[in-house]
Write an enzyme that holds these catalytic residues in place. Structure first.
Site, PDB file in Angstrom:
ATOM      1  N   GLU A  32     -65.335  -8.429  43.893  1.00 29.98           N
ATOM      2  CA  GLU A  32     -64.511  -8.467  45.113  1.00 29.98           C
ATOM      3  C   GLU A  32     -65.375  -8.725  46.353  1.00 29.98           C
ATOM      4  O   GLU A  32     -65.149  -8.156  47.420  1.00 29.98           O
ATOM      5  CB  GLU A  32     -63.629  -7.230  45.213  1.00 29.98           C
ATOM      6  CG  GLU A  32     -62.661  -7.228  44.031  1.00 29.98           C
ATOM      7  CD  GLU A  32     -61.455  -6.349  44.161  1.00 29.98           C
ATOM      8  OE1 GLU A  32     -61.031  -6.085  45.293  1.00 29.98           O
ATOM      9  OE2 GLU A  32     -60.927  -5.949  43.115  1.00 29.98           O
ATOM     10  N   GLY A  33     -66.357  -9.568  46.139  1.00 33.19           N
ATOM     11  CA  GLY A  33     -67.280  -9.943  47.200  1.00 33.19           C
ATOM     12  C   GLY A  33     -68.572  -9.170  47.081  1.00 33.19           C
ATOM     13  O   GLY A  33     -68.560  -7.937  47.134  1.00 33.19           O
TER      14      GLY A  33
END
Ligand code: CAA
Length: 380
Positions: A363-364
């Site tokens: 998620e990044g």
């Protein structure tokens, strides 16, 4: 900001704590070892309302706030981050995205079953050459009138084989760059949709991660989420909330590792006294406790920002950046405090150390969070 938990929030926190001890802890080591998906546990979490926590009850959800969701994520992650990532993806990336941007038909058809845990969902953005650089989508969704023709490969997809519903991000019009990207709902079993072998992972091994291959998959137009070209914004907005869930997961891993280290250090004796009474260990515990408390405030702040309708892109990215760093550092120190025992499976902390690492990647990555944070502060 007031973080005093309401009676309802305290109850849900306790319910998640009890569930983690009675249902997740038994078998957590074996599931990690065998890479076994926690199917029964997920089904039970569906019954408890954990799979669609923020979804309106009209669509089968629990109608709770983001802070309650974060409390549940924290408690589950203290014990089993493989199970909590399934909860996080289903809640933050799939249910939230569908409820916020989906059509009424899509909500009736998919959201109700997703939010009760009857089925689970997957979020498919990453590609072999587009992980961090999300605008460079190579998967194409060509407009064919009443349907899109989907072709391409997605990588590292959480719930890759256990999901029934996949939110797939794909490029429709290359000329338009990120404004030519769409988000499509793809069902398992659609012709031309293949699931690759399970990835052999370092951590969160109980969750299933796969590549997905799409070859001329006909996706009906009514499966597009939002207006034509909204797909990239859909992904960014959804991920902004997803990062709060992963920040809570990181916080939980850190708190879980710390609790085990604290207990162990009060029991284990060396040089004539409990190791907690040696300053070398006591100082480690002091640092861990301080960092976890700071991370907790950041994670709760991001959740409350979302609940109060404030901007949460910045606070969510900061919470994820910091909590994932704390998870990693705390888990490493928890292993150190356990000494030789920390290096073997039955003391749990070696698994937590492996699990913690992914919170700095998915998620990044931490570097992506710094891009989001720096852009946000420089624009202000
Ligand atoms: N909300 C709304 N819009 C947003 C946004 C947000 N949070 N962030 C960006 N946008 C918009 C911008 O405003 C811009 O729109 P306009 O052109 O209309 O102004 C557009 O999106 C493009 O933005 P950027 O120019 O900032 O795009 P960029 O190419 O520089 O990249 C990025 C931005 C933040 C680095 C982005 O690519 C990114 O987040 N990358 C990481 C992707 C990621 O998290 N991948 C993880 C995969 S999911 C996963 O891990 C799930 C799992 O299995 C657990």
């Amino acid at each position: 900001m007031d973080f005093t938990l309401t009676e309802e929030q305290q109850m849900i926190q306790q319910a998640a704590r009890d569930f983690a001890q009675t249902e997740l802890l038994p078998g957590v080591i074996e599931r990690d070892e065998k890479q076994e998906f926690p199917r029964t546990q997920i089904q039970k979490m569906g019954e408890l309302g954990f799979m669609g926590m923020m979804v309106d009850p009209t669509y089968g959800g629990s109608g709770m706030d983001t802070l309650s969701y974060v409390l549940v994520m924290e408690e589950l992650s203290k014990v089993d981050a493989s199970s909590s990532v399934v909860v996080s993806v289903n809640n933050s990336l799939v249910c939230w995205g569908l409820e916020t941007y989906g059509s009424e038909e899509q909500k009736q058809k998919y959201l109700k079953r997703l939010s009760t845990g009857e089925i689970i969902g997957a979020f498919c953005l990453s590609e072999p050459e587009a992980g961090s650089d999300a605008t460079s989508q190579k998967t194409t969704a060509i407009d064919k009138g009443d349907h899109y023709l989907l072709n391409g490969t997605k990588n590292w997809i959480t719930n890759g084989s256990s999901a029934e519903v996949y939110l797939v991000i794909a490029q429709t019009d290359v000329e338009k760059g990120h404004k030519g990207i769409n988000a499509l709902i793809v069902e398992k079993g659609m012709e031309g949709f293949e699931i690759g072998p399970k990835e052999q992972k370092m951590g969160i091994r109980g969750s299933d991660t796969h590549s997905l291959m799409f070859t001329d998959v006909r996706v009906p137009k009514e499966n597009r989420i939002g207006a034509d070209g909204f797909g990239f914004k859909f992904a960014m907005k959804t991920l902004a909330g997803g990062r709060i869930g992963i920040a809570a997961q990181a916080l939980g891993i850190a708190a879980g590792a710390y609790e085990l280290a604290l207990k162990y250090s009060k029991e284990r004796k060396a040089f004539g006294k409990e190791i907690a009474n040696h300053q070398a260990i006591a100082f480690k515990l002091a640092d861990m406790h301080t960092q976890i408390e700071a991370a907790r405030f950041m994670v709760y702040k991001a959740a409350v920002d979302k609940d109060q309708g404030n901007d949460y892109v910045l606070s969510g990215a900061m919470a994820k950046l910091y909590a994932s760093q704390v998870a990693m550092e705390t888990a490493v120190e928890a292993v150190q405090i356990h000494g030789g025992n920390g290096y073997v499976k039955e003391y749990h902390v070696e698994r937590m150390m492996r699990d913690a690492k992914i919170t700095q990647i998915y998620e990044g990555t931490s570097e992506i969070q710094k891009i989001v944070i720096s852009r946000s502060i420089l624009q202000k």
